[in-house]
Each structure stands twice: as structure tokens, then as C-alpha cells.
Design a protein around this motif. Structure first.
Motif, short mmCIF file in Angstrom:
data_model
loop_
_atom_site.label_atom_id
_atom_site.label_comp_id
_atom_site.label_asym_id
_atom_site.label_seq_id
_atom_site.Cartn_x
_atom_site.Cartn_y
_atom_site.Cartn_z
N UNK A 126 0.83 -1.21 0.00
CA UNK A 126 0.00 0.00 0.00
C UNK A 126 0.87 1.26 0.00
N UNK A 127 1.94 1.25 0.78
CA UNK A 127 2.85 2.40 0.81
C UNK A 127 3.51 2.58 -0.55
N UNK A 128 3.99 1.49 -1.13
CA UNK A 128 4.61 1.58 -2.45
C UNK A 128 3.62 2.15 -3.46
N UNK A 129 2.40 1.61 -3.49
CA UNK A 129 1.39 2.09 -4.43
C UNK A 129 1.12 3.58 -4.24
N UNK A 130 1.07 4.02 -2.99
CA UNK A 130 0.84 5.43 -2.69
C UNK A 130 2.00 6.29 -3.20
N UNK A 131 3.23 5.83 -2.99
CA UNK A 131 4.41 6.57 -3.47
C UNK A 131 4.42 6.67 -4.99
N UNK A 132 4.02 5.61 -5.66
CA UNK A 132 3.99 5.63 -7.13
C UNK A 132 2.97 6.65 -7.61
N UNK A 133 1.80 6.66 -7.00
CA UNK A 133 0.76 7.62 -7.41
C UNK A 133 1.24 9.04 -7.15
N UNK A 134 1.82 9.29 -5.97
CA UNK A 134 2.31 10.63 -5.64
C UNK A 134 3.39 11.11 -6.61
#
Length: 172
Positions: A126-134
Motif C-alpha cells: 500500500x505504501x509503495x502504491x501510494x508513493x507511485x501515485x504521488x
């Protein structure tokens, strides 16, 4: 006085520097056109744009690279992570410990007890996915400013350079 075109030593078409007494280029022009310096400057300039996303999550850029390497869902061993993430083993050990303490990765069983296999936890994914989106907009901005075709060519050339230099004989 008329300005000379391409007098800037960092300009892509600038003349090559004059050689010193031993035939080795020297001085500011040589330094400005140095492959290693150019690679470092491009890396620092580019990574500076992404660092804010890692900082906001209290992560280092190497930690983010480990999350990225694990994001496909396949457990990886420490040796593979060192290679993919370009991280030395002692640093990777610290990174894995920090990510595990935050609940972002966990060790998985492996038939070879000598191998340390890890995978992302749901929290890590979830953190990785959030960083990619950001960070996606920043990546797009760089692509657009540099040019998508030039970016693909640059990546191809850098990978080719890496392969060629890896195949050269080791210096003695």
C-alpha cells in the motif's frame, strides 16, 4: 565582441578539451564533460525531485528502491535485492531491518536456509502504491521536459553502457 556559439563547456556540442602534457585532458572543461561527473549530476538532479515523496513517508530513497524491487509480489533474496537496487550488502541489512520494524516487509520461508527471502506486507504494498501515485506526475514532467523518445534512448544507452563496462576486463 561577438559571443562564440557553444562556448559553454556543458553544451552537448562543445569542443573536447585540450590534452595536458601526458595526453590526458585536464581542467574545468574536462571535468564538466566527465562521464562520471555527468552521471552523478544527472542522478542527483533527478533524485532530488523524488526525495520529497520518500521524506514525507520517513523513508530513504534506497528503502524506496527495495519496496519497488519487491512490488511485483515475488519474494526476493538479499543478493538479488543488492543487485536490483544497487545497494551494498551491509546497507541492505540495515534497510531490511528498518523496513521490517515498520511492518513493510517480512521474511518468508525458503528451502535454502542460507538465503534470506523477503516480501512486501500488505502495508508495504500500500505504501509503495501510494508513493507511485504521488510521484507519477513528477516522472511525467521529466519525461515531457526531456522528451519521451530521448528518455527511451537515454535508458537504452545507459543500459548498453552498463553491459559493455561489465564485460570489460577487470582493472588490475
Amino acid at each position: 565582441m561577438k559571443a562564440q556559439p557553444n562556448a559553454n563547456p556543458t553544451h552537448p556540442t562543445a569542443a573536447t578539451p585540450t590534452a595536458g602534457s601526458a595526453g590526458i585532458p585536464s581542467g574545468r572543461e574536462y571535468y564538466e564533460r566527465s562521464l562520471t561527473v555527468a552521471l552523478l549530476r544527472a542522478r542527483e538532479s533527478t533524485m532530488r525531485r523524488f526525495k520529497r515523496y520518500a521524506d514525507a513517508e520517513d523513508m530513504t530513497l534506497p528503502q524506496w528502491r527495495v519496496l519497488r524491487a519487491l512490488a511485483d509480489g515475488e519474494p526476493l533474496d538479499a543478493g538479488t535485492l543488492c543487485q536490483r537496487c544497487v545497494i551494498l550488502p551491509p546497507s541492505l541489512t540495515r534497510i531490511l531491518r528498518a523496513l521490517a520494524e515498520r511492518g513493510l516487509i517480512l521474511q518468508v520461508a525458503c528451502s535454502d536456509a542460507r538465503r534470506h527471502m523477503v516480501t512486501l506486507t500488505p502495508k508495504g504494498k500500500a505504501l509503495f502504491d501510494d508513493l507511485v501515485v504521488q510521484s507519477e506526475e513528477t516522472r511525467r514532467e521529466i519525461d515531457q521536459a526531456f522528451g519521451t523518445e530521448k528518455m527511451q534512448l537515454l535508458l537504452d544507452l545507459l543500459n548498453e553502457l552498463r553491459e559493455i563496462t561489465e564485460d570489460l576486463p577487470d582493472p588490475e
